[in-house]
Write a protein that holds these residues in place. Structure first.
Motif, PDB file in Angstrom:
ATOM      1  N   GLY A  90      23.828  11.016  10.755  1.00  7.60           N
ATOM      2  CA  GLY A  90      22.692  11.609  10.060  1.00  7.60           C
ATOM      3  C   GLY A  90      22.720  11.497   8.550  1.00  7.60           C
ATOM      4  O   GLY A  90      21.862  12.065   7.874  1.00  7.60           O
ATOM      5  N   ASP A  91      23.678  10.755   7.996  1.00 11.53           N
ATOM      6  CA  ASP A  91      23.745  10.587   6.546  1.00 11.53           C
ATOM      7  C   ASP A  91      22.701   9.580   6.082  1.00 11.53           C
ATOM      8  O   ASP A  91      22.540   8.510   6.675  1.00 11.53           O
ATOM      9  CB  ASP A  91      25.131  10.107   6.115  1.00 11.53           C
ATOM     10  N   TYR A  92      22.012   9.907   5.000  1.00 12.38           N
ATOM     11  CA  TYR A  92      21.020   9.020   4.390  1.00 12.38           C
ATOM     12  C   TYR A  92      21.700   7.761   3.850  1.00 12.38           C
ATOM     13  O   TYR A  92      22.743   7.834   3.203  1.00 12.38           O
ATOM     14  CB  TYR A  92      20.305   9.780   3.265  1.00 12.38           C
ATOM     15  N   LEU A  93      21.080   6.583   4.110  1.00 11.06           N
ATOM     16  CA  LEU A  93      21.655   5.313   3.665  1.00 11.06           C
ATOM     17  C   LEU A  93      20.741   4.515   2.735  1.00 11.06           C
ATOM     18  O   LEU A  93      21.219   3.742   1.917  1.00 11.06           O
ATOM     19  CB  LEU A  93      21.998   4.441   4.883  1.00 11.06           C
ATOM     20  N   GLY A  94      19.426   4.662   2.895  1.00 16.29           N
ATOM     21  CA  GLY A  94      18.512   3.882   2.072  1.00 16.29           C
ATOM     22  C   GLY A  94      17.096   3.957   2.606  1.00 16.29           C
ATOM     23  O   GLY A  94      16.834   4.607   3.625  1.00 16.29           O
ATOM     24  N   TRP A  95      16.202   3.270   1.910  1.00 17.13           N
ATOM     25  CA  TRP A  95      14.792   3.289   2.309  1.00 17.13           C
ATOM     26  C   TRP A  95      14.138   1.955   2.005  1.00 17.13           C
ATOM     27  O   TRP A  95      14.629   1.165   1.206  1.00 17.13           O
ATOM     28  CB  TRP A  95      14.042   4.424   1.629  1.00 17.13           C
ATOM     29  N   ALA A  96      13.010   1.726   2.680  1.00 18.24           N
ATOM     30  CA  ALA A  96      12.247   0.491   2.493  1.00 18.24           C
ATOM     31  C   ALA A  96      10.787   0.756   2.824  1.00 18.24           C
ATOM     32  O   ALA A  96      10.460   1.664   3.606  1.00 18.24           O
ATOM     33  CB  ALA A  96      12.800  -0.613   3.393  1.00 18.24           C
ATOM     34  N   LEU A  97       9.921  -0.069   2.241  1.00 26.06           N
ATOM     35  CA  LEU A  97       8.493   0.089   2.492  1.00 26.06           C
ATOM     36  C   LEU A  97       7.776  -1.207   2.183  1.00 26.06           C
ATOM     37  O   LEU A  97       8.347  -2.126   1.601  1.00 26.06           O
ATOM     38  CB  LEU A  97       7.918   1.219   1.625  1.00 26.06           C
ATOM     39  N   TYR A  98       6.520  -1.276   2.609  1.00 20.77           N
ATOM     40  CA  TYR A  98       5.625  -2.271   2.026  1.00 20.77           C
ATOM     41  C   TYR A  98       4.338  -1.574   1.637  1.00 20.77           C
ATOM     42  O   TYR A  98       3.959  -0.562   2.201  1.00 20.77           O
ATOM     43  CB  TYR A  98       5.404  -3.502   2.900  1.00 20.77           C
ATOM     44  N   HIS A  99       3.713  -2.120   0.594  1.00 16.14           N
ATOM     45  CA  HIS A  99       2.495  -1.542   0.046  1.00 16.14           C
ATOM     46  C   HIS A  99       1.579  -2.680  -0.396  1.00 16.14           C
ATOM     47  O   HIS A  99       2.044  -3.815  -0.580  1.00 16.14           O
ATOM     48  CB  HIS A  99       2.811  -0.612  -1.138  1.00 16.14           C
ATOM     49  N   PRO A 100       0.286  -2.400  -0.567  1.00 15.33           N
ATOM     50  CA  PRO A 100      -0.614  -3.471  -1.010  1.00 15.33           C
ATOM     51  C   PRO A 100      -0.142  -4.087  -2.322  1.00 15.33           C
ATOM     52  O   PRO A 100       0.290  -3.378  -3.235  1.00 15.33           O
ATOM     53  CB  PRO A 100      -1.960  -2.764  -1.200  1.00 15.33           C
ATOM     54  N   TYR A 101      -0.230  -5.398  -2.392  1.00 16.13           N
ATOM     55  CA  TYR A 101       0.120  -6.116  -3.612  1.00 16.13           C
ATOM     56  C   TYR A 101      -1.094  -6.102  -4.540  1.00 16.13           C
ATOM     57  O   TYR A 101      -2.156  -6.582  -4.177  1.00 16.13           O
ATOM     58  CB  TYR A 101       0.511  -7.560  -3.282  1.00 16.13           C
ATOM     59  N   ARG A 102      -0.921  -5.488  -5.683  1.00 16.74           N
ATOM     60  CA  ARG A 102      -1.975  -5.396  -6.689  1.00 16.74           C
ATOM     61  C   ARG A 102      -3.255  -4.817  -6.087  1.00 16.74           C
ATOM     62  O   ARG A 102      -3.194  -3.873  -5.338  1.00 16.74           O
ATOM     63  CB  ARG A 102      -2.190  -6.745  -7.366  1.00 16.74           C
ATOM     64  N   ASP A 103      -4.398  -5.396  -6.400  1.00 12.41           N
ATOM     65  CA  ASP A 103      -5.680  -4.903  -5.906  1.00 12.41           C
ATOM     66  C   ASP A 103      -5.933  -5.465  -4.500  1.00 12.41           C
ATOM     67  O   ASP A 103      -6.161  -6.669  -4.350  1.00 12.41           O
ATOM     68  CB  ASP A 103      -6.801  -5.336  -6.861  1.00 12.41           C
ATOM     69  N   PRO A 104      -5.907  -4.618  -3.469  1.00 15.46           N
ATOM     70  CA  PRO A 104      -6.059  -5.130  -2.107  1.00 15.46           C
ATOM     71  C   PRO A 104      -7.433  -5.736  -1.827  1.00 15.46           C
ATOM     72  O   PRO A 104      -7.592  -6.485  -0.863  1.00 15.46           O
ATOM     73  CB  PRO A 104      -5.799  -3.908  -1.221  1.00 15.46           C
ATOM     74  N   GLN A 105      -8.417  -5.447  -2.662  1.00 12.48           N
ATOM     75  CA  GLN A 105      -9.730  -6.073  -2.480  1.00 12.48           C
ATOM     76  C   GLN A 105      -9.697  -7.532  -2.925  1.00 12.48           C
ATOM     77  O   GLN A 105     -10.532  -8.329  -2.504  1.00 12.48           O
ATOM     78  CB  GLN A 105     -10.802  -5.300  -3.246  1.00 12.48           C
ATOM     79  N   VAL A 106      -8.755  -7.867  -3.782  1.00 10.86           N
ATOM     80  CA  VAL A 106      -8.604  -9.241  -4.255  1.00 10.86           C
ATOM     81  C   VAL A 106      -7.512  -9.949  -3.449  1.00 10.86           C
ATOM     82  O   VAL A 106      -7.679 -11.075  -3.008  1.00 10.86           O
ATOM     83  CB  VAL A 106      -8.260  -9.264  -5.758  1.00 10.86           C
ATOM     84  N   TRP A 107      -6.394  -9.267  -3.262  1.00  8.72           N
ATOM     85  CA  TRP A 107      -5.225  -9.828  -2.593  1.00  8.72           C
ATOM     86  C   TRP A 107      -5.226  -9.400  -1.124  1.00  8.72           C
ATOM     87  O   TRP A 107      -4.285  -8.779  -0.631  1.00  8.72           O
ATOM     88  CB  TRP A 107      -3.950  -9.375  -3.293  1.00  8.72           C
ATOM     89  N   THR A 108      -6.260  -9.753  -0.411  1.00 11.39           N
ATOM     90  CA  THR A 108      -6.449  -9.335   0.973  1.00 11.39           C
ATOM     91  C   THR A 108      -5.265  -9.753   1.843  1.00 11.39           C
ATOM     92  O   THR A 108      -4.861 -10.905   1.850  1.00 11.39           O
ATOM     93  CB  THR A 108      -7.739  -9.966   1.543  1.00 11.39           C
ATOM     94  N   GLY A 109      -4.718  -8.789   2.574  1.00  8.09           N
ATOM     95  CA  GLY A 109      -3.649  -9.074   3.520  1.00  8.09           C
ATOM     96  C   GLY A 109      -2.283  -9.296   2.903  1.00  8.09           C
ATOM     97  O   GLY A 109      -1.335  -9.632   3.603  1.00  8.09           O
ATOM     98  N   CYS A 110      -2.164  -9.113   1.599  1.00  4.21           N
ATOM     99  CA  CYS A 110      -0.910  -9.385   0.892  1.00  4.21           C
ATOM    100  C   CYS A 110      -0.218  -8.064   0.546  1.00  4.21           C
ATOM    101  O   CYS A 110      -0.805  -7.201  -0.112  1.00  4.21           O
ATOM    102  CB  CYS A 110      -1.225 -10.181  -0.370  1.00  4.21           C
ATOM    103  N   TYR A 111       1.033  -7.921   0.995  1.00 10.17           N
ATOM    104  CA  TYR A 111       1.797  -6.694   0.798  1.00 10.17           C
ATOM    105  C   TYR A 111       3.143  -7.013   0.194  1.00 10.17           C
ATOM    106  O   TYR A 111       3.742  -8.042   0.482  1.00 10.17           O
ATOM    107  CB  TYR A 111       1.967  -5.957   2.135  1.00 10.17           C
ATOM    108  N   GLU A 112       3.630  -6.089  -0.638  1.00 15.95           N
ATOM    109  CA  GLU A 112       4.910  -6.252  -1.315  1.00 15.95           C
ATOM    110  C   GLU A 112       5.957  -5.347  -0.686  1.00 15.95           C
ATOM    111  O   GLU A 112       5.691  -4.176  -0.423  1.00 15.95           O
ATOM    112  CB  GLU A 112       4.745  -5.910  -2.801  1.00 15.95           C
ATOM    113  N   THR A 113       7.137  -5.882  -0.473  1.00 11.99           N
ATOM    114  CA  THR A 113       8.232  -5.107   0.098  1.00 11.99           C
ATOM    115  C   THR A 113       9.083  -4.488  -0.991  1.00 11.99           C
ATOM    116  O   THR A 113       9.172  -4.999  -2.103  1.00 11.99           O
ATOM    117  CB  THR A 113       9.143  -5.979   0.985  1.00 11.99           C
ATOM    118  N   THR A 114       9.717  -3.379  -0.653  1.00 16.79           N
ATOM    119  CA  THR A 114      10.656  -2.701  -1.536  1.00 16.79           C
ATOM    120  C   THR A 114      11.793  -2.159  -0.681  1.00 16.79           C
ATOM    121  O   THR A 114      11.541  -1.551   0.358  1.00 16.79           O
ATOM    122  CB  THR A 114       9.968  -1.527  -2.270  1.00 16.79           C
ATOM    123  N   ILE A 115      13.017  -2.388  -1.113  1.00 20.41           N
ATOM    124  CA  ILE A 115      14.197  -1.867  -0.402  1.00 20.41           C
ATOM    125  C   ILE A 115      15.191  -1.344  -1.438  1.00 20.41           C
ATOM    126  O   ILE A 115      15.507  -2.040  -2.408  1.00 20.41           O
ATOM    127  CB  ILE A 115      14.887  -2.960   0.443  1.00 20.41           C
TER     128      ILE A 115
END
Length: 164
Positions: free
Chosen positions: A61-86
């Motif tokens: 149960g010890d915390y080790l890290g996190w990750a996500l993806y989110h829209p890259y810049r303006d999603p109305q322009v960059w349709t379907g493009c997401y940026e990862t973060t870890i």
């Protein structure tokens, strides 16, 4: 190891990891620490955008890290493009945590109809992260040279992409 969706109770540990990276590494260009309130707001924004934020924890149960993806810049322009973060806890590095988190993110993206492309923007000196992303099929699509000055040196940013 367990990979699960992040909740508000995870935000203090996630913020601590982010702030450690800000203060001690060049993997993030940001220079000022994040607050827990700021990161709680950010997590809520991710939920509103139906984007995953995952936490890795040990079998005990010890915390080790996190990750996500989110829209890259303006999603109305960059349709379907997401940026990862870890981000990993400094004590969890080199133990397969990044592999587990990125694997879960890629799996989520492949099941997510709104995602066409994942981007990873990685400091060019971060060989471990570059190698990790390449293991999952991310390809180097370019380098922005010397775009940030941190710790008395110029840093470049490698762009990796995975079409899901």
């Amino acid at each position: 190891m367990l990979i699960r969706p992040a909740g508000l109770a995870d935000v203090p540990a996630m913020t601590e990891t982010l702030n450690w990276a800000i203060a001690h590494t060049d993997v993030i260009f940001r220079a000022t620490p994040a607050s827990i309130a700021e990161r709680e707001d950010y997590l809520r924004e991710l939920w509103e955008k139906d984007c995953p934020c995952l936490v890795a924890e040990s079998d005990s149960g010890d915390y080790l890290g996190w990750a996500l993806y989110h829209p890259y810049r303006d999603p109305q322009v960059w349709t379907g493009c997401y940026e990862t973060t870890i981000y990993l806890s400094p004590t969890a590095q080199g133990q397969g945590v990044g592999t587990a988190l990125l694997g879960a993110l890629v799996k989520a993206a492949r099941a997510d109809k709104k995602v066409h492309s994942l981007l990873a923007l990685i400091v060019s000196t971060n060989a471990a992260s570059l190698k990790l992303h390449e293991k999952f099929g991310f390809e180097n699509v370019g380098i922005l040279k010397e775009v940030c000055y941190k710790f008395d040196r110029w840093l470049s940013l490698t762009h990796l992409q995975l079409l899901v």
